[in-house]
Every structure is written in structure tokens, then in C-alpha cells.
Design a protein around this motif. Structure first.
Motif, mmCIF file in Angstrom:
data_model
loop_
_atom_site.group_PDB
_atom_site.id
_atom_site.type_symbol
_atom_site.label_atom_id
_atom_site.label_comp_id
_atom_site.label_asym_id
_atom_site.label_seq_id
_atom_site.Cartn_x
_atom_site.Cartn_y
_atom_site.Cartn_z
ATOM 1 N N MET A 180 0.833 -1.205 0.000
ATOM 2 C CA MET A 180 0.000 0.000 0.000
ATOM 3 C C MET A 180 0.867 1.252 0.000
ATOM 4 O O MET A 180 0.560 2.244 -0.693
ATOM 5 N N THR A 181 1.954 1.239 0.752
ATOM 6 C CA THR A 181 2.881 2.372 0.755
ATOM 7 C C THR A 181 3.462 2.594 -0.636
ATOM 8 O O THR A 181 3.582 3.735 -1.107
ATOM 9 N N ASP A 182 3.813 1.509 -1.320
ATOM 10 C CA ASP A 182 4.356 1.606 -2.674
ATOM 11 C C ASP A 182 3.317 2.194 -3.627
ATOM 12 O O ASP A 182 3.647 3.023 -4.486
ATOM 13 N N ALA A 183 2.051 1.782 -3.487
ATOM 14 C CA ALA A 183 0.993 2.316 -4.353
ATOM 15 C C ALA A 183 0.830 3.821 -4.138
ATOM 16 O O ALA A 183 0.673 4.585 -5.100
ATOM 17 N N ARG A 184 0.873 4.270 -2.897
ATOM 18 C CA ARG A 184 0.751 5.704 -2.614
ATOM 19 C C ARG A 184 1.917 6.488 -3.224
ATOM 20 O O ARG A 184 1.716 7.565 -3.796
ATOM 21 N N GLN A 185 3.124 5.957 -3.083
ATOM 22 C CA GLN A 185 4.290 6.645 -3.637
ATOM 23 C C GLN A 185 4.186 6.764 -5.154
ATOM 24 O O GLN A 185 4.490 7.819 -5.728
ATOM 25 N N GLN A 186 3.756 5.685 -5.816
ATOM 26 C CA GLN A 186 3.598 5.738 -7.273
ATOM 27 C C GLN A 186 2.556 6.769 -7.669
ATOM 28 O O GLN A 186 2.745 7.540 -8.629
ATOM 29 N N ALA A 187 1.434 6.802 -6.946
ATOM 30 C CA ALA A 187 0.361 7.739 -7.280
ATOM 31 C C ALA A 187 0.838 9.184 -7.128
ATOM 32 O O ALA A 187 0.509 10.046 -7.957
ATOM 33 N N ARG A 188 1.612 9.469 -6.086
ATOM 34 C CA ARG A 188 2.121 10.831 -5.897
ATOM 35 C C ARG A 188 3.043 11.239 -7.039
ATOM 36 O O ARG A 188 2.996 12.374 -7.531
ATOM 37 N N VAL A 189 3.917 10.295 -7.472
ATOM 38 C CA VAL A 189 4.833 10.599 -8.572
ATOM 39 C C VAL A 189 4.059 10.931 -9.839
ATOM 40 O O VAL A 189 4.350 11.919 -10.537
ATOM 41 N N TYR A 190 3.054 10.123 -10.173
ATOM 42 C CA TYR A 190 2.286 10.354 -11.390
ATOM 43 C C TYR A 190 1.543 11.692 -11.340
ATOM 44 O O TYR A 190 1.546 12.463 -12.319
ATOM 45 N N THR A 191 0.883 11.969 -10.227
ATOM 46 C CA THR A 191 0.093 13.202 -10.154
ATOM 47 C C THR A 191 0.976 14.438 -10.102
ATOM 48 O O THR A 191 0.631 15.480 -10.685
ATOM 49 N N GLU A 192 2.107 14.370 -9.429
ATOM 50 C CA GLU A 192 3.012 15.523 -9.400
ATOM 51 C C GLU A 192 3.577 15.800 -10.788
ATOM 52 O O GLU A 192 3.678 16.963 -11.213
#
Length: 249
Positions: A180-192
Motif C-alpha cells: 500500500m505504501t508503494d501504491a501511494r508513492q507511485q500515485a504521488r509521482v504520477y500526479t506531481e
């Protein structure tokens, strides 16, 4: 009367169709904030093994079924007594299973054997009785010494070993947390990178979660001296699929 009834029917049909169309458009309208982002997170968790799980066989071969069963009963009884003597060394019997096999001749046509060679001969002891014991060895430090002593009894064929942890569920939950932590990190990278904003999570779909195959090994059947190097860590892997609503910044 007929024209009036026909006009009323067309009016009702048009009204109903318009209502359905409005409902469909309203349900699928892509207004602000309805765009989504879906990512797959992967995570792992490691911890030292708590014990080794061995599979060992007791095998008896005889000429007849009756002889195989009678001889194996004595041999299996001696094996149980021997294994219980190792309980102070941290050896426990988790379960056992029994199997009885018969070697049967295979009817091949004579043309199967080139040069008219005779078919292979059957074994002199075609009946085999096998009891498989699953052992739990809790003393990792003395594992090689303990299993070598078991092999030296001459009663067992040691098949395989797997290194395990006591609380596997807790380890898998930690792997899911990492996913779940990895999914959040990926989502932040994409949206930023796309100058977007993450809103609320709409769906979370659990993926695979299991221990890795590291720490499993086959053993030579005729081993009398066991020399294993237990893995420093046992790994657990998990994945999750998460969907967020996103919007422009």
C-alpha cells in the motif's frame, strides 16, 4: 379516436425514452473530479526463519503385499520411536501419511522394442509401503546436527526442507502494508508529474500475498550427513491495486 390514441402513445413513448436518455447521460457524465488513476503496488517483508520443516520417508519393499505391510508396520513403529527420542532437540511430528504401491508390468507391443529386445524385468520386490513424516525442527542453530543424527538411524529418506516463520499471517500483513505504501508513492509521482491532485480512494483490490520460495531445497535420498545453510531471511510478497479520483491543481 384512433388518431388521438396513436398520438398519446407516441407522446408517452417519447417521454419515457427521453427520461432514460437523461438518466444514462447523467450517470456517465464526466464532470470535474471524476477522472481516476489506478496503480498496482508491490511490497515485501523479511524476517529470520523460526524453524525448518522437513519431509522424510520410511520405505519398505517386499515380494508380496502381505509381507510389505507386515514389515513396514515394524519399520514405521521403530521410526516413530526414533523421532520421539529427538523431541528434546526440538523435533516434532506435525503429520504423517501412508501409501502402498505395486509395480505392474506394462503391456507394450513387440514392435515397441527394437531388435526384438525382451521387455524390462520386474523388480524382485514389486510392493512398496511408504510412510511420509512431516517434521518441525525448531532449533535452527542445531538443525544440521539434529537432522544428521536422524539420517544416521538408517530408517529415513530425507526428501526436502522448507524454512518457515511461526506467525506467517503477521508477516503477510506487513507485506500488504508495504504494498500500500508503494501504491501511494507511485500515485504521488504520477500526479506531481502531470500537475494533478489526488482526491479520495475509490477502490482497493487485494492482490497476491504469499511467502517466497526461497528457503526450500530438495535433499539427497541417501544422505547420512546433512549440511544446510538456513537463509538469513524468509521473504513475504504482496500486491494491491488502488484507484484514486484525481483533479487538476
Amino acid at each position: 379516436m384512433r388518431l388521438s390514441s396513436l398520438a398519446a402513445w407516441f407522446l408517452a413513448a417519447f417521454t419515457l425514452s427521453s427520461a432514460h436518455a437523461q438518466e444514462a447521460v447523467g450517470g456517465n457524465a464526466a464532470g470535474p473530479g471524476t477522472s481516476v488513476l489506478t496503480v498496482r503496488g508491490a511490497g515485501s517483508f523479511e524476517q529470520p526463519p523460526d524453524y525448518g520443516r522437513f519431509e522424510v520417508n520410511v520405505v519398505t519393499r517386499e515380494k508380496t503385499l502381505e509381507a510389505a505391510v507386515a514389515a513396514h508396520e515394524k519399520r514405521a513403529s521403530a521410526a516413530i520411536t526414533a523421532l520421539r527420542s529427538f523431541e528434546p532437540a526440538g523435533v516434532g511430528i506435525e503429520k504423517s501419511r501412508f501409501r502402498l504401491d505395486e509395480e505392474r508390468p506394462v503391456a507394450y507391443p513387440s514392435s515397441y522394442y527394437p531388435g526384438h529386445q525382451p521387455p524390462p524385468k520386474l523388480s524382485a520386490t514389486p510392493f512398496t509401503a511408504t510412510t511420509t513424516f512431516t517434521l518441525k525442527v525448531t532449533s535452527i542453530a542445531d538443525l544440521n546436527k539434529t537432522m544428521s543424527r536422524i539420517a544416521e538411524t538408517g530408517l529415513f529418506q530425507i526428501q526436502s526442507v522448507t524454512f518457515k516463520v511461526e506467525n506467517e499471517r503477521a508477516a503477510l500483513l506487513e507485506a500488504r502494508r508495504a504494498a500500500m505504501t508503494d501504491a501511494r508513492q507511485q500515485a504521488r509521482v504520477y500526479t506531481e508529474a502531470a500537475d494533478l491532485t489526488l482526491l479520495e480512494i475509490t477502490t482497493i483490490t487485494d492482490g497476491e500475498a504469499s511467502p517466497s520460495e526461497v528457503g526450500q531445497a530438495d535433499m539427497p535420498r541417501s544422505a547420512r550427513f546433512i549440511q544446510l545453510v538456513p537463509p538469513a531471511k524468509v521473504s513475504f510478497d504482496a500486491s494491491v491495486r488502488v484507484t484514486w479520483r484525481i483533479a487538476p491543481r
